[in-house]
Design a protein around this motif. Structure first.
Motif, PDB file in Angstrom:
ATOM      1  N   LYS A 265       0.785  -1.222   0.000  1.00  0.00           N
ATOM      2  CA  LYS A 265       0.000   0.000   0.000  1.00  0.00           C
ATOM      3  C   LYS A 265       0.822   1.279   0.000  1.00  0.00           C
ATOM      4  O   LYS A 265       0.321   2.338  -0.354  1.00  0.00           O
ATOM      5  CB  LYS A 265      -0.936   0.014   1.219  1.00  0.00           C
ATOM      6  CG  LYS A 265      -2.072  -0.988   1.142  1.00  0.00           C
ATOM      7  CD  LYS A 265      -2.980  -0.746  -0.064  1.00  0.00           C
ATOM      8  CE  LYS A 265      -3.723   0.572   0.051  1.00  0.00           C
ATOM      9  NZ  LYS A 265      -4.615   0.809  -1.126  1.00  0.00           N
ATOM     10  N   TYR A 319      -0.470   4.266  -2.297  1.00  0.00           N
ATOM     11  CA  TYR A 319      -1.178   3.778  -3.475  1.00  0.00           C
ATOM     12  C   TYR A 319      -2.672   3.771  -3.196  1.00  0.00           C
ATOM     13  O   TYR A 319      -3.199   2.920  -2.479  1.00  0.00           O
ATOM     14  CB  TYR A 319      -0.679   2.384  -3.847  1.00  0.00           C
ATOM     15  CG  TYR A 319       0.819   2.343  -4.012  1.00  0.00           C
ATOM     16  CD1 TYR A 319       1.434   2.867  -5.150  1.00  0.00           C
ATOM     17  CD2 TYR A 319       1.638   1.830  -3.000  1.00  0.00           C
ATOM     18  CE1 TYR A 319       2.808   2.868  -5.288  1.00  0.00           C
ATOM     19  CE2 TYR A 319       3.019   1.821  -3.138  1.00  0.00           C
ATOM     20  CZ  TYR A 319       3.600   2.347  -4.279  1.00  0.00           C
ATOM     21  OH  TYR A 319       4.955   2.344  -4.412  1.00  0.00           O
ATOM     22  N   THR A 321      -5.130   3.414  -5.473  1.00  0.00           N
ATOM     23  CA  THR A 321      -5.650   2.264  -6.207  1.00  0.00           C
ATOM     24  C   THR A 321      -4.485   1.622  -6.934  1.00  0.00           C
ATOM     25  O   THR A 321      -3.328   2.030  -6.771  1.00  0.00           O
ATOM     26  CB  THR A 321      -6.721   2.698  -7.229  1.00  0.00           C
ATOM     27  OG1 THR A 321      -6.097   3.487  -8.259  1.00  0.00           O
ATOM     28  CG2 THR A 321      -7.821   3.519  -6.570  1.00  0.00           C
ATOM     29  N   ASP A 322      -4.769   0.641  -7.771  1.00  0.00           N
ATOM     30  CA  ASP A 322      -3.715   0.014  -8.555  1.00  0.00           C
ATOM     31  C   ASP A 322      -3.116   0.985  -9.558  1.00  0.00           C
ATOM     32  O   ASP A 322      -1.993   0.779 -10.036  1.00  0.00           O
ATOM     33  CB  ASP A 322      -4.255  -1.208  -9.302  1.00  0.00           C
ATOM     34  CG  ASP A 322      -4.610  -2.347  -8.354  1.00  0.00           C
ATOM     35  OD1 ASP A 322      -4.101  -2.325  -7.214  1.00  0.00           O
ATOM     36  OD2 ASP A 322      -5.401  -3.230  -8.742  1.00  0.00           O
ATOM     37  N   ASN A 378      -2.520   9.758 -11.546  1.00  0.00           N
ATOM     38  CA  ASN A 378      -3.584   8.805 -11.857  1.00  0.00           C
ATOM     39  C   ASN A 378      -3.341   8.256 -13.259  1.00  0.00           C
ATOM     40  O   ASN A 378      -3.444   8.979 -14.250  1.00  0.00           O
ATOM     41  CB  ASN A 378      -4.955   9.487 -11.792  1.00  0.00           C
ATOM     42  CG  ASN A 378      -6.099   8.484 -11.887  1.00  0.00           C
ATOM     43  OD1 ASN A 378      -5.896   7.306 -12.166  1.00  0.00           O
ATOM     44  ND2 ASN A 378      -7.305   8.957 -11.670  1.00  0.00           N
TER      45      ASN A 378
END
Length: 830
Positions: A265, A319, A321-322, A378
């Motif tokens: 994370k 992080y 999201t992925d 992003n």
């Protein structure tokens, strides 16, 4: 499969083939899976997955794995041979795979290829060059001559870059260079004061980007181009890092650490350094005068520069999201420096010694610098569609007390002059920028904006010693305040595409609005009196605004997989910085002073660059020719002030002016040759010629000069696995409007031995082996000539130890692999 073939395939897949898949709307299927290290069980990032159509109907398709080793690749339906590859690992092949539906290949384990392992390790230690449409990227390998050194030492080994004896940085012989840290202006670059690079450790650098033809994405600042220094931000799983320490003669004691903690994370990273350095230097001046009380004055200076302090850069990437993350970083620097100089002067009249004096100057500098930044990124998909947003604030505060004592030693001993200076400089900088990248098929669109504001405030108080009353009093005519603001508002857009298999282009346009605002004022004089006291006419309260368009064109033609031609054009601006503008004289000498010029206007340039790159199995050849025309270019001149000291010595002033034009044409050639695992060679040469045309106060300062700059590096592995490396450079003779400088040669030597395998390395370094890094010049003016020699730092010996922990051989290989490829996703490369 050899490492070279795998690298070539990876580049082809990333730049050309994956884009070709998006251009068609035929029916496809998705192939997924995970690639891991067979022995360690950790994921392999940037592993290549290639799909070769057995019928030949479709071109090869494929992609690479993400940080967690996962891949999700869309291919046309059909029958394929599938290859899964990673550098130094064995290739896994799936033959005759019928892909009519989505397929999950599961976990694919790759084992190390023992035949290629040694070759990979050797190559990872070599500084390599990568070419993009708008830059050259130099991935820093194990350069022995920079072990225990500073960022300045590392930059001295980058082709096209030169560092003078005072630490000033030039690109292709031009010192109008914009310095960026991680793609942004930064307090780590000292607010364009490169002296901070003499404190930051070299091993904090991951790579250096030489951007001689910047695209519209970058600041238009810097007519010579941009140096973008990318610092390390490790992403290896778990806790790992290194500790290095250095001892040196003259004193050069440092301890620095690199730490990294990576989980699923977040990633926490830190670089911290503590330093205590003393850099002795010297200078000699021999001046002949046509007028004044003395016909000749010689001066010998001795310098001791004590640097002590701590700097740290800590950050965390979280992080979300992925595909998205937010990174916060903090940089802090606390320094307590002391510069002491002793100047021995002999004054001659009619060839005979008239008097001798000693000037002692002790200048302190207590500095604190803070910078906080937040970055949001992003990645909308794997094709490069992304948004990045940066917010940054920096603050710097410097107190510079200065104590000056001048005494006469011949013919009698007595106190001539004594002064105290109290100077405070405060700087605030704010940055907000956003960049958007949208690939579409084989094309790519980018747009963004930047707001960059900088405020500088200087308070200067001079106190003179009253010899009769034996006390200090404020010199009201030489005590002042100077505020200077620079605000830049910019927006840009650029578009790139690939035409056919070989030709790519990147076209951009940047709009910048610049405000340069300054105010010189005194607590004791009104502004008219202040201007008269300074000694030349200028506007003490100015507000200048400039709006300009800055187009860029970058083209690349791929002759073959390892051969290309590039062509670039860009328009740039060079804004005068604070020390060019500040009109108040320096106090380093009573007879030779430096003053800024508030009437300086920005310089503008147009530059063309044609490059050629060719790679063979063991040799890389990199060359270019360039032409630049600059208007209102800056030039530093020396002139009489019509003022004298109490002894009747003429006071000479150095000042920066705008000349009419400067034209520069040059060619450079670089070569990297690795004939064997034991021997690696690197050489570059830059030949350039420039002409300046213009006058100031009725004096013609036009000139022309031709010079050459060359660099050579050789690394060889001796018996007992001892590495030896030499780095040498030569800067040929050159001149400006008034001064001719002689050529300068310098060489460094280093020996390195791995004491504990994969853990502890010792390096012995000699910088400036022949103690020859000296600037020698001859200046001619209307009323005087000056023969000078200056050495910023004398020869130095250092011994460094580097200890690495929790870094297995595979980890270090993977780490270097990631560092070498990081440039492909750092800024949305096309």
């Amino acid at each position: 499969m050899t490492q070279k073939l795998i690298l070539v395939k990876s580049v082809i897949l990333l730049i050309t083939l994956t884009f070709s898949q998006l251009a068609n709307a035929q029916e496809r299927v998705n192939v997924t899976g995970t690639v891991v290290d067979k022995d360690a069980g950790v994921p392999l990032e940037y592993a290549t997955v290639t799909f070769i159509d057995k019928t030949g109907e479709h071109s090869p398709q494929g992609g690479v794995t993400d940080f967690d080793g996962n891949f999700n690749i869309e291919v046309y339906k059909g029958t394929y041979k599938i290859n899964v590859e990673f550098i130094s690992f064995e290739t896994k092949t799936y033959n005759n795979q019928n892909l009519n539906d989505n397929l999950n290949l599961g976990t694919i384990s790759l084992g190390l290829n023992s035949d290629s392992l040694d070759e990979v390790v050797v190559r990872s230690e070599t500084t390599q060059v990568e070419v993009r449409l708008d830059k050259k990227i130099y991935n820093i390998g194990k350069d022995l001559t920079t072990q225990g050194g500073t960022v300045t030492d590392a930059l001295q080994n980058i082709p096209s870059v030169s560092v003078d004896v005072e630490g000033g940085i030039s690109l292709r012989g031009n010192d109008n260079v914009r310095i960026l840290i991680n793609g942004k202006p930064s307090a780590m670059a000292g607010f364009d004061d490169t002296s901070i690079f003499q404190q930051l450790p070299a091993d904090a650098i991951e790579r250096v980007e030489v951007i001689s033809s910047p695209s519209a994405r970058y600041d238009a600042e810097g007519t010579a181009g941009i140096l973008n220094i990318i610092l390390k931000k490790e992403k290896t799983l778990g806790i790992n890092g290194s500790i290095s320490s250095t001892l040196g003669i003259p004193t050069n004691n440092t301890i620095s650490t690199t730490l990294n903690l990576r989980t699923d994370k977040f990633n926490i990273f830190n670089n911290t350094g503590v330093y205590y350095r003393n850099s002795p230097g010297n200078a000699h001046y021999d001046n002949d005068y046509k007028s004044g009380s003395f016909d000749r004055i010689t001066e010998d200076r001795e310098y001791d520069r004590l640097r002590k302090g701590i700097n740290t850069n800590i950050g965390m990437e979280y992080y979300l999201t992925d595909r998205s993350s937010i990174t916060g970083t903090f940089f802090g620097k606390w320094g307590n420096d002391e510069d002491e100089s002793n100047s021995y002067n002999n004054r001659y009249e009619d060839g005979s010694l008239n008097s001798s004096t000693l000037r002692n100057q002790l200048e302190g500098e207590d500095e604190e610098t803070y910078q906080g930044s937040v970055n949001y990124i992003n990645n909308f998909n794997d094709e490069g569609h992304k948004l990045t947003v940066d917010l940054q604030y920096a603050y710097d505060n410097e107190d510079k007390p200065n104590n000056i004592i001048e005494t006469q030693s011949f013919p009698i001993d007595n106190l001539i002059d004594r002064q105290r200076v109290f100077e405070n400089e405060r700087k605030n900088e704010f940055l907000f920028q956003a960049d958007y990248v949208l690939p579409k098929g084989e094309s790519q669109f980018e747009a963004g904006f930047r707001i960059n504001t900088e405020a500088n405030k200087t308070q200067y108080t001079l106190e003179d010693f009253d010899l009769q009353n034996n006390n200090f009093s404020i010199n009201e005519s030489q005590s002042y305040n100077f505020n200077y603001d620079e605000n830049v508002y910019a927006a840009y857009s650029q578009y790139g595409n690939k035409l056919g298999e070989k030709f790519s282009f990147l076209l951009g346009l940047r709009l910048e609005h610049t405000q340069l605002k300054g105010k010189a004022f005194s607590d004791y004089l009104d502004q008219d009196e202040l201007v008269q006291e300074i000694g030349f006419d200028f506007d003490p309260n100015f507000d200048k605004k400039y709006t300009g368009l800055f187009p860029t064109v970058n083209l690349i033609y791929e002759i073959g997989d390892n051969e290309n031609i590039t062509l670039g054009y860009n328009r740039r601006i060079n804004r005068p910085r604070g020390w060019f503008i500040n009109p108040f004289p320096s106090r380093s000498s009573r007879t030779n002073i430096y003053q800024g010029n508030p009437d300086l206007n920005p310089a503008f340039s147009n530059t063309f660059d044609l490059g050629y790159l060719k790679k063979w199995d063991k040799l890389t050849l990199n060359s270019s020719i360039y032409y630049q025309r600059e208007t209102d270019s800056f030039e530093r001149i020396q002139q009489e002030t019509d003022q004298t000291t109490i002894e009747g010595i003429d006071i000479i002033r150095s000042i920066s002016i705008n000349l009419a034009t400067q034209q520069r044409i040059g060619a450079e050639l670089g070569a990297m040759y690795n004939p064997s695992q034991k021997l690696r060679l690197n050489a570059s040469v830059n030949f350039f010629r420039f002409e300046t045309d213009g006058e100031y106060d009725g004096i013609d300062y036009g000139t022309e000069s031709t010079s050459i700059f060359g660099r050579f590096s050789a690394k060889y592995t001796l018996p007992a696995k001892i590495d030896i490396q030499t780095n040498g450079f030569y800067f040929g003779p050159r001149k400006n409007a008034q001064t001719k400088n002689e050529g300068m040669f310098s060489m460094n030597l280093a020996l390195s031995k791995e004491v504990i395998k994969d853990k502890l390395t010792a390096t012995f370094n000699v910088r400036d082996v022949f103690n020859s890094r000296k600037r020698r010049g001859y200046t001619v003016s209307e009323n005087f000539t000056s023969d000078s020699e200056f050495q910023w730092r004398e020869r130095q010996f250092t011994l460094s130890l580097i200890y690495r922990f929790n870094q297995s051989r595979e980890d270090r290989m993977r780490e270097k692999r990631q560092q070498g490829g990081a440039g492909m996703d750092e800024e949305g490369e096309f």
